[in-house]
Design an enzyme around this catalytic site. Sequence first.
Site, PDB file in Angstrom:
ATOM      1  N   LYS A  53     -67.776  -6.367   9.728  1.00 19.08           N
ATOM      2  CA  LYS A  53     -67.648  -5.909   8.341  1.00 19.08           C
ATOM      3  C   LYS A  53     -68.058  -4.437   8.230  1.00 19.08           C
ATOM      4  CE  LYS A  53     -66.717  -8.019   5.106  1.00 19.08           C
ATOM      5  NZ  LYS A  53     -65.393  -8.298   4.461  1.00 19.08           N
ATOM      6  N   ASP A 106     -50.665 -12.907   7.544  1.00 18.75           N
ATOM      7  CA  ASP A 106     -51.824 -12.293   8.195  1.00 18.75           C
ATOM      8  C   ASP A 106     -51.927 -10.811   7.795  1.00 18.75           C
ATOM      9  OD1 ASP A 106     -53.692 -11.339  10.045  1.00 18.75           O
ATOM     10  OD2 ASP A 106     -52.937 -12.633  11.638  1.00 18.75           O
ATOM     11  N   LEU A 116     -54.292 -18.723   5.377  1.00 17.31           N
ATOM     12  CA  LEU A 116     -54.664 -20.151   5.343  1.00 17.31           C
ATOM     13  C   LEU A 116     -55.266 -20.580   6.679  1.00 17.31           C
ATOM     14  CD1 LEU A 116     -51.760 -21.759   3.225  1.00 17.31           C
ATOM     15  CD2 LEU A 116     -53.979 -20.878   2.474  1.00 17.31           C
ATOM     16  N   ASP A 170     -73.826  -7.223   1.958  1.00 19.35           N
ATOM     17  CA  ASP A 170     -75.140  -6.605   2.175  1.00 19.35           C
ATOM     18  C   ASP A 170     -75.591  -6.755   3.631  1.00 19.35           C
ATOM     19  OD1 ASP A 170     -75.664  -9.352   2.168  1.00 19.35           O
ATOM     20  OD2 ASP A 170     -77.312  -9.252   0.723  1.00 19.35           O
TER      21      ASP A 170
HETATM   22  P1  NAD Z   1     -63.858 -17.456   2.923  1.00 15.69           P
HETATM   23  O1  NAD Z   1     -64.113 -17.656   4.382  1.00 15.69           O
HETATM   24  O2  NAD Z   1     -64.110 -18.585   1.984  1.00 15.69           O
HETATM   25  O3  NAD Z   1     -62.335 -17.013   2.705  1.00 15.69           O
HETATM   26  C1  NAD Z   1     -61.688 -16.081   3.521  1.00 15.69           C
HETATM   27  C2  NAD Z   1     -60.194 -16.191   3.250  1.00 15.69           C
HETATM   28  O4  NAD Z   1     -59.528 -15.212   4.056  1.00 15.69           O
HETATM   29  C3  NAD Z   1     -59.599 -17.555   3.615  1.00 15.69           C
HETATM   30  O5  NAD Z   1     -58.768 -18.007   2.567  1.00 15.69           O
HETATM   31  C4  NAD Z   1     -58.777 -17.266   4.872  1.00 15.69           C
HETATM   32  O6  NAD Z   1     -57.639 -18.120   5.014  1.00 15.69           O
HETATM   33  C5  NAD Z   1     -58.376 -15.822   4.645  1.00 15.69           C
HETATM   34  N1  NAD Z   1     -58.069 -15.103   5.894  1.00 15.69           N
HETATM   35  C6  NAD Z   1     -58.797 -15.109   7.042  1.00 15.69           C
HETATM   36  N2  NAD Z   1     -58.190 -14.340   7.972  1.00 15.69           N
HETATM   37  C7  NAD Z   1     -57.078 -13.824   7.378  1.00 15.69           C
HETATM   38  C8  NAD Z   1     -56.062 -12.936   7.819  1.00 15.69           C
HETATM   39  N3  NAD Z   1     -56.062 -12.439   9.068  1.00 15.69           N
HETATM   40  N4  NAD Z   1     -55.079 -12.596   6.955  1.00 15.69           N
HETATM   41  C9  NAD Z   1     -55.049 -13.111   5.688  1.00 15.69           C
HETATM   42  N5  NAD Z   1     -55.990 -13.967   5.237  1.00 15.69           N
HETATM   43  C10 NAD Z   1     -56.989 -14.310   6.070  1.00 15.69           C
HETATM   44  O7  NAD Z   1     -64.676 -16.171   2.534  1.00 15.69           O
HETATM   45  P2  NAD Z   1     -65.441 -15.783   1.174  1.00 15.69           P
HETATM   46  O8  NAD Z   1     -66.802 -16.353   1.213  1.00 15.69           O
HETATM   47  O9  NAD Z   1     -64.549 -16.068   0.032  1.00 15.69           O
HETATM   48  O10 NAD Z   1     -65.583 -14.211   1.372  1.00 15.69           O
HETATM   49  C11 NAD Z   1     -64.578 -13.316   0.889  1.00 15.69           C
HETATM   50  C12 NAD Z   1     -64.980 -11.903   1.238  1.00 15.69           C
HETATM   51  O11 NAD Z   1     -66.256 -11.605   0.682  1.00 15.69           O
HETATM   52  C13 NAD Z   1     -65.105 -11.652   2.738  1.00 15.69           C
HETATM   53  O12 NAD Z   1     -64.572 -10.387   3.029  1.00 15.69           O
HETATM   54  C14 NAD Z   1     -66.606 -11.688   2.988  1.00 15.69           C
HETATM   55  O13 NAD Z   1     -66.951 -10.872   4.082  1.00 15.69           O
HETATM   56  C15 NAD Z   1     -67.129 -11.136   1.685  1.00 15.69           C
HETATM   57  N6  NAD Z   1     -68.484 -11.608   1.344  1.00 15.69           N
HETATM   58  C16 NAD Z   1     -68.732 -12.930   1.157  1.00 15.69           C
HETATM   59  C17 NAD Z   1     -70.017 -13.333   0.788  1.00 15.69           C
HETATM   60  C18 NAD Z   1     -70.329 -14.778   0.514  1.00 15.69           C
HETATM   61  O14 NAD Z   1     -71.483 -15.088   0.187  1.00 15.69           O
HETATM   62  N7  NAD Z   1     -69.407 -15.701   0.602  1.00 15.69           N
HETATM   63  C19 NAD Z   1     -71.049 -12.395   0.650  1.00 15.69           C
HETATM   64  C20 NAD Z   1     -70.758 -11.039   0.873  1.00 15.69           C
HETATM   65  C21 NAD Z   1     -69.460 -10.661   1.200  1.00 15.69           C
END
Ligand code: NAD
Length: 353
Positions: free
Chosen positions: A163, A60, A36, A135
Amino acid sequence: MKTILVTGGAGFIGSNFIHYLLGNYSEYKVINLDLLTYAGNLENLKDLAHHGNYLFIQGDISSSALLEAIFKANPIDYVVNFAAETHVDRSIREPEIFVRTNVLGTANLLNVARKYWVNRDDSYGGNKFIQISTDEVYGSLSAKGFFTEDTPYNPRSPYSASKAGADLLAQSFYATYGFPVVITRCGNNYGPYQFPEKLIPLMINNALQKKPLPVYGDGLQIRDWLYVEDHCAAITLVLQKGKVGTVYNIGGRNEQTNLQVVKTIINYLQKHVDPLITVDLIKHVADRKGHDRRYGIDPTKIQTELGWSAQTPFHIGIEKTIRWYLEHQEWLANVTSGEYQSYYQKIYGRLEQ
Ligand code: NAD
Ligand code: TYD
């Protein structure tokens, strides 16, 4: 019943994934582990708070003691690792936290999962660890060509570098221990519950308030947009049928310039909400440092091997997304109070002067 540890499930894609999974399948139990941070929001999952197959744990992924306790107390079959710091602009300002969560946190999660899974079955029979990658690890494309799973790594922001680090660790666990990792790399997602620091919800939120719409540089950078529900369907297929030790690109063959996306949002809001929302709100601002010019995904492998393809054309997905934000203005108001205001002032403050 299979138990899935979903990390980062209170964020944008994670919360959509949990809704998708529990909405479509009764044979999965989900444990959502989320720290969170500013990006995690339990409001996204409030309808599931009393669902019999859902459990939330705040914590975490970098804490091995916590992960050990979770693995000890629950028969985890799969891990889907969404937990990450995800915003490129923040990574430019504060790279350290990206290394801590995305690299060290993922290493910790891989390590604890390996320890518990190898104890249960030397061949890791049936277990799977899905690393949700991006990507952006491939870097930036020129006008021609696409990212395939074999495109070499060339991350160019602290976010994408962290990443890529996580990807490499995951791959090393497969090569070294035979640990059952599958990596997915998708393009830019859009849809409900996305935090309004990212392009689409930020533009919707600003336009509704008739605030300037900050387009970085010339706005001709290209992103390959994927409706989040299509992404969730792809991850579910990878979980069920994906081949361990391999990578799947996930993309909807939907490249758009940032200006095209912003104008689509303006057109919809002008027509349906307020005729005063016009292109005059667009304000070109200083470009992002090291801004990747173009992303374009070749999703042939997941189409041919797993039979997945994106189902939501952009014109439908973007309308659904805008309507969701219009219907959830309280959600938008809640997530843009507090920390968001100081973040916004830091990055965009000059726009209001
Ligand atoms: P987001 O930022 O909306 O959500 C990330 C979540 O991870 C949050 O709920 C946060 O509280 C939680 N978090 C952060 N650090 C943490 C920790 N140390 N321990 C536990 N929880 C933790 O991200 P998103 O857009 O939902 O992306 C999710 C995944 O998809 C990520 O790994 C991101 O790299 C990947 N991704 C996202 C996109 C995109 O367009 N959003 C595209 C490609 C890849
Ligand atoms: P973003 O949503 O941050 O995703 P990513 O950087 O991971 O692709 O940005 C998408 C594109 O929109 C990117 O080219 C940067 C651009 N952008 C703007 O022009 N203005 C903005 O205010 C934001 C947040 C992004």
